[in-house]
Design a protein around this motif. Structure first.
Motif, mmCIF file in Angstrom:
data_model
loop_
_atom_site.group_PDB
_atom_site.id
_atom_site.type_symbol
_atom_site.label_atom_id
_atom_site.label_comp_id
_atom_site.label_asym_id
_atom_site.label_seq_id
_atom_site.Cartn_x
_atom_site.Cartn_y
_atom_site.Cartn_z
ATOM 1 N N LYS A 70 32.441 48.280 32.776
ATOM 2 C CA LYS A 70 32.379 48.800 31.409
ATOM 3 C C LYS A 70 33.464 48.130 30.584
ATOM 4 O O LYS A 70 34.645 48.188 30.936
ATOM 5 C CB LYS A 70 32.583 50.314 31.415
ATOM 6 N N CYS A 71 33.051 47.497 29.481
ATOM 7 C CA CYS A 71 33.981 46.805 28.589
ATOM 8 C C CYS A 71 34.859 47.832 27.885
ATOM 9 O O CYS A 71 34.357 48.824 27.352
ATOM 10 C CB CYS A 71 33.206 45.973 27.574
ATOM 11 N N THR A 72 36.169 47.583 27.865
ATOM 12 C CA THR A 72 37.090 48.526 27.225
ATOM 13 C C THR A 72 37.064 48.404 25.704
ATOM 14 O O THR A 72 37.433 49.348 25.011
ATOM 15 C CB THR A 72 38.534 48.296 27.730
ATOM 16 N N GLU A 73 36.598 47.269 25.187
ATOM 17 C CA GLU A 73 36.568 47.075 23.727
ATOM 18 C C GLU A 73 35.320 47.667 23.077
ATOM 19 O O GLU A 73 35.406 48.393 22.100
ATOM 20 C CB GLU A 73 36.684 45.578 23.390
ATOM 21 N N CYS A 74 34.128 47.358 23.624
ATOM 22 C CA CYS A 74 32.895 47.814 22.982
ATOM 23 C C CYS A 74 32.140 48.866 23.786
ATOM 24 O O CYS A 74 31.204 49.470 23.277
ATOM 25 C CB CYS A 74 31.975 46.626 22.697
ATOM 26 N N GLY A 75 32.501 49.071 25.044
ATOM 27 C CA GLY A 75 31.838 50.089 25.868
ATOM 28 C C GLY A 75 30.548 49.629 26.521
ATOM 29 O O GLY A 75 29.826 50.430 27.100
ATOM 30 N N TYR A 76 30.247 48.321 26.438
ATOM 31 C CA TYR A 76 29.031 47.773 27.044
ATOM 32 C C TYR A 76 29.131 47.851 28.565
ATOM 33 O O TYR A 76 30.156 47.509 29.143
ATOM 34 C CB TYR A 76 28.842 46.317 26.589
ATOM 35 N N ILE A 77 28.061 48.306 29.212
ATOM 36 C CA ILE A 77 28.057 48.441 30.675
ATOM 37 C C ILE A 77 27.136 47.393 31.265
ATOM 38 O O ILE A 77 25.999 47.231 30.821
ATOM 39 C CB ILE A 77 27.599 49.852 31.097
ATOM 40 N N GLN A 78 27.639 46.686 32.265
ATOM 41 C CA GLN A 78 26.811 45.720 32.986
ATOM 42 C C GLN A 78 27.030 45.914 34.476
ATOM 43 O O GLN A 78 28.062 46.416 34.904
ATOM 44 C CB GLN A 78 27.135 44.287 32.556
ATOM 45 N N HIS A 79 26.034 45.517 35.261
ATOM 46 C CA HIS A 79 26.118 45.651 36.709
ATOM 47 C C HIS A 79 26.411 44.299 37.331
ATOM 48 O O HIS A 79 25.848 43.289 36.933
ATOM 49 C CB HIS A 79 24.805 46.196 37.283
ATOM 50 N N ARG A 80 27.294 44.306 38.308
ATOM 51 C CA ARG A 80 27.585 43.092 39.057
ATOM 52 C C ARG A 80 26.748 43.126 40.325
ATOM 53 O O ARG A 80 26.659 44.161 40.977
ATOM 54 C CB ARG A 80 29.081 43.026 39.378
ATOM 55 N N GLU A 81 26.123 42.016 40.647
ATOM 56 C CA GLU A 81 25.186 41.944 41.768
ATOM 57 C C GLU A 81 25.818 42.468 43.053
ATOM 58 O O GLU A 81 26.979 42.182 43.351
ATOM 59 C CB GLU A 81 24.759 40.485 41.969
ATOM 60 N N GLY A 82 25.041 43.238 43.805
ATOM 61 C CA GLY A 82 25.554 43.894 45.012
ATOM 62 C C GLY A 82 25.788 42.941 46.160
ATOM 63 O O GLY A 82 25.057 41.976 46.349
ATOM 64 N N ILE A 83 26.828 43.237 46.944
ATOM 65 C CA ILE A 83 27.105 42.491 48.170
ATOM 66 C C ILE A 83 27.206 43.488 49.318
ATOM 67 O O ILE A 83 27.571 44.646 49.116
ATOM 68 C CB ILE A 83 28.402 41.640 48.067
ATOM 69 N N ARG A 84 26.863 43.036 50.518
ATOM 70 C CA ARG A 84 26.874 43.928 51.673
ATOM 71 C C ARG A 84 28.309 44.126 52.171
ATOM 72 O O ARG A 84 28.990 43.174 52.518
ATOM 73 C CB ARG A 84 26.018 43.340 52.793
ATOM 74 N N LEU A 85 28.725 45.385 52.180
ATOM 75 C CA LEU A 85 30.062 45.728 52.639
ATOM 76 C C LEU A 85 30.001 47.023 53.437
ATOM 77 O O LEU A 85 29.236 47.920 53.101
ATOM 78 C CB LEU A 85 31.006 45.942 51.443
ATOM 79 N N LYS A 86 30.827 47.105 54.474
ATOM 80 C CA LYS A 86 30.900 48.355 55.233
ATOM 81 C C LYS A 86 31.708 49.384 54.477
ATOM 82 O O LYS A 86 31.378 50.556 54.452
ATOM 83 C CB LYS A 86 31.528 48.109 56.603
ATOM 84 N N LYS A 87 32.802 48.942 53.827
ATOM 85 C CA LYS A 87 33.680 49.873 53.132
ATOM 86 C C LYS A 87 34.203 49.231 51.851
ATOM 87 O O LYS A 87 34.648 48.101 51.858
ATOM 88 C CB LYS A 87 34.851 50.239 54.048
ATOM 89 N N VAL A 88 34.130 49.972 50.743
ATOM 90 C CA VAL A 88 34.639 49.498 49.460
ATOM 91 C C VAL A 88 35.710 50.462 48.985
ATOM 92 O O VAL A 88 35.540 51.674 49.067
ATOM 93 C CB VAL A 88 33.511 49.429 48.404
ATOM 94 N N GLU A 89 36.811 49.890 48.500
ATOM 95 C CA GLU A 89 37.921 50.707 48.031
ATOM 96 C C GLU A 89 38.358 50.186 46.677
ATOM 97 O O GLU A 89 38.658 48.998 46.541
ATOM 98 C CB GLU A 89 39.069 50.625 49.042
ATOM 99 N N LEU A 90 38.375 51.054 45.653
ATOM 100 C CA LEU A 90 38.869 50.659 44.338
ATOM 101 C C LEU A 90 40.374 50.869 44.310
ATOM 102 O O LEU A 90 40.853 51.962 44.611
ATOM 103 C CB LEU A 90 38.203 51.491 43.242
ATOM 104 N N VAL A 91 41.113 49.803 43.982
ATOM 105 C CA VAL A 91 42.585 49.878 43.982
ATOM 106 C C VAL A 91 43.137 49.492 42.623
ATOM 107 O O VAL A 91 42.553 48.686 41.897
ATOM 108 C CB VAL A 91 43.203 48.977 45.082
ATOM 109 N N GLU A 92 44.264 50.082 42.274
ATOM 110 C CA GLU A 92 44.974 49.759 41.043
ATOM 111 C C GLU A 92 45.854 48.548 41.314
ATOM 112 O O GLU A 92 46.690 48.572 42.217
ATOM 113 C CB GLU A 92 45.813 50.945 40.602
ATOM 114 N N VAL A 93 45.658 47.474 40.564
ATOM 115 C CA VAL A 93 46.439 46.248 40.759
ATOM 116 C C VAL A 93 47.614 46.268 39.773
ATOM 117 O O VAL A 93 47.429 46.447 38.563
ATOM 118 C CB VAL A 93 45.572 44.992 40.530
ATOM 119 N N THR A 94 48.807 46.088 40.303
ATOM 120 C CA THR A 94 50.002 46.030 39.447
ATOM 121 C C THR A 94 50.551 44.629 39.450
ATOM 122 O O THR A 94 50.679 43.996 40.513
ATOM 123 C CB THR A 94 51.082 47.021 39.951
ATOM 124 N N ARG A 95 50.898 44.149 38.267
ATOM 125 C CA ARG A 95 51.461 42.783 38.165
ATOM 126 C C ARG A 95 52.696 42.788 37.317
ATOM 127 O O ARG A 95 52.880 43.503 36.409
ATOM 128 C CB ARG A 95 50.434 41.831 37.556
#
Length: 95
Positions: A70-95
């Motif tokens: 989801k775009c933070t500027e306009c709110g447009y939602i798009q899907h990214r093509e699926g890949i086969r994974l056993k486990k997916v974890e969303l993490v916060e990246v700090t730089r």
């Protein structure tokens, strides 16, 4: 696999690269009154064999995971093509 919660990628509506928030796509509940669902139920009903053979063993071990961006500027939602994974974890990246 660890996936960042925010990705900088191309937005087709803004026509530029912007920050996108990432979530895992989950499909909605199927509609019981949809034509295909009613046809399927009617064909399954009654005497005799099933409409399609029941699967004896699973061919695949994993499901494809689709990312929802989801775009933070306009709110447009798009899907990214699926890949086969056993486990997916969303993490916060700090730089």
């Amino acid at each position: 696999m660890k996936v960042p919660k925010r990705i900088r990628t191309y937005c087709p509506r803004c026509r530029k690269h912007t920050i996108h928030t990432v979530t895992i796509y989950k499909h909605g509940k199927r509609r019981a009154l949809a034509q295909g669902e009613r046809r399927y139920r009617a064909k399954q009903k009654g005497y005799g064999s099933k409409r399609k053979p029941e699967q004896k063993r699973f061919a695949k071990v994993t499901k494809k995971v689709v990312l929802k961006l989801k775009c933070t500027e306009c709110g447009y939602i798009q899907h990214r093509e699926g890949i086969r994974l056993k486990k997916v974890e969303l993490v916060e990246v700090t730089r």
